[in-house]
Write an enzyme that holds these catalytic residues in place. Structure first.
Site, PDB file in Angstrom:
ATOM      1  N   LEU A   1       0.855  -1.197   0.000  1.00  0.00           N
ATOM      2  CA  LEU A   1       0.000   0.000   0.000  1.00  0.00           C
ATOM      3  C   LEU A   1       0.884   1.238   0.000  1.00  0.00           C
ATOM      4  CD1 LEU A   1      -2.471  -0.915   2.915  1.00  0.00           C
ATOM      5  CD2 LEU A   1      -3.049  -0.827   0.493  1.00  0.00           C
ATOM      6  N   HIS A   2       0.683   2.110  -0.981  1.00  0.00           N
ATOM      7  CA  HIS A   2       1.447   3.356  -0.931  1.00  0.00           C
ATOM      8  C   HIS A   2       0.701   4.552  -1.522  1.00  0.00           C
ATOM      9  CE1 HIS A   2       2.123   2.422  -5.118  1.00  0.00           C
ATOM     10  NE2 HIS A   2       2.551   3.650  -5.283  1.00  0.00           N
ATOM     11  N   ARG A   3      -0.504   4.325  -2.095  1.00  0.00           N
ATOM     12  CA  ARG A   3      -1.242   5.465  -2.685  1.00  0.00           C
ATOM     13  C   ARG A   3      -1.613   6.456  -1.599  1.00  0.00           C
ATOM     14  NH1 ARG A   3      -0.414   5.437  -7.761  1.00  0.00           N
ATOM     15  NH2 ARG A   3      -0.323   3.286  -8.394  1.00  0.00           N
TER      16      ARG A   3
END
Ligand code: UD1
Length: 361
Positions: free
Chosen positions: A208-210
């Site tokens: 997850l990085h958005r």
């Protein structure tokens, strides 16, 4: 012909590696082309940058502009100022940019304003989601660059519909997949494999990085709760992006079955992916890799710029609909996941096609 290749962030390194290989491939007879590799420094941690250069055997960049961190505007502006100086000191005939990160857009604007032609690798893909910084980067880059190398026919169509002349568009395939296929035989078992009792398909990989998923603490917390609730106690390996880490540090909770690990190198990350039961992600590039590896993938986004990973690949989009996440994981646990196919030209020869085109420019 002098070419400048730009790379700034982690996915860029994976995409430029086969282009450099092709430029150095004597069988392609490219002796007339010399290149200069510019690292903007957008990603700067060893685990986000250097390890990729080492494992993928990418030569040392000729220069690193050291433009990491800062806000969107600060980072973009910083790259522009430094890249302008770089290009004035080392003029070239063609700048090659890849992907959709801030470095891609910043360097395209600079090159065009200095009258230098630009080729965009991975042109034409669109999520139609203007809340993503990447979508803005794609639109700006494609609205001013000169040559468009695409991964799919739907990208060609987007470009044609936006007025790009067909003779500037080249459907060549996917350089990220060139890298994947080249290195597939040498993926590396991570050092925590035994410590966490991992075996083939007894774990899920999560990334997850958005900004829309991770920047807000409460959103990240809910997301993690829902993923854990729906995954029937299966271990979740979570290589954590620095952006996500900053926020996760503020959540004091200890999540059961969630194993947070450092950002993985290319070869260990793909060892994990190729041995996993499934991947849950908000990345775009990973949905392409899982499609080629035949690994089920669940994307935590409401849209994708890579529709072929859903239409013919192994990817399913669930967005932030948690009921859908649970239902989709049930499909997986019931052994009913769709069997994907590999999109055209995702065959390991994309960079060679690109170089053949560039030779004739
Ligand atoms: C960038 C790209 C995104 C890509 C992702 C892959 C843009 C707009 N986004 O997002 O498309 O999918 O890279 O990882 O270009 N940081 C570190 N160490 C690093 C790199 C970043 O601590 O090596 C920190 C930065 O200081 C910043 C945050 O992580 O606070 C975000 O970095 P940034 O490069 O702005 O964007 P990404 O989220 O990495």
């Amino acid at each position: 012909m002098k070419v400048t290749i730009v790379a700034g962030a982690r996915p860029n390194f994976i995409k430029i590696s086969p282009i450099i290989d092709a430029l150095e491939d004597i069988s392609l007879n490219v002796t007339g082309i010399t290149y200069r590799l510019v690292h903007t420094g957008q990603h700067y941690d060893k685990k986000m940058s250097k390890s990729f250069f080492i494992e993928l055997e990418i030569p040392e960049p000729h220069i690193n502009l050291n433009c990491g961190g800062g806000s969107q505007a600060e980072q973009t502006a910083n790259i522009m100022v430094k890249f302008e100086k770089e290009l004035l000191e080392n003029p070239c005939d063609l700048v090659i940019v890849v992907g959709d990160v801030n470095s891609t857009m910043a360097c395209t604007i600079v090159a065009k304003k200095l009258g230098t032609k630009v080729a965009h690798v991975e042109a034409g893909i669109r999520s139609n989601d203007m809340n993503m910084p990447e979508e803005i980067n794609r639109i700006v880059t494609d609205s001013i660059c000169d040559y468009f190398f695409t991964t799919s026919l739907s990208a060609n169509k987007q470009l044609i519909d936006s007025g790009v002349s067909a003779d500037k568009i080249f459907f060549v395939g996917n350089t990220m997949i060139d890298t994947l296929l080249k290195h597939k035989h040498r993926f590396i078992m991570p050092d925590f494999w035994n410590k966490y009792n991992l075996t083939k398909e007894n774990f899920i990989v999560l990334t997850l990085h958005r900004p829309s998923n991770v920047d807000e603490m409460s959103k990240l917390e809910t997301l993690l709760n829902e993923i854990i609730k729906s995954s029937r106690g299966v271990k979740i390996i979570f290589p954590i992006h620095p952006r996500t880490h900053k926020v996760l540090n503020k959540i004091s909770k200890n999540y059961k079955n969630l194993y947070v690990v450092d950002p993985q190198s290319y070869l260990t990350f793909n060892y994990l992916v190729s041995n996993s039961k499934c991947v849950i992600t908000d990345s775009g590039g990973i949905t392409e890799e899982t499609t080629v590896l035949g690994i089920p993938c669940i994307t935590l986004r409401d849209n994708t710029e890579r529709p072929e990973t859903i239409d013919i690949g192994t990817n399913i989009l669930v967005g932030s609909n948690y009921k859908l996440l649970k239902d989709t994981l049930n499909i997986l646990f019931n052994g009913k996941w769709k069997k994907g196919e590999i999109p055209k030209f995702w065959d390991g020869n994309t960079a060679k096609r690109i170089i053949r085109v560039i030779k004739n420019i």
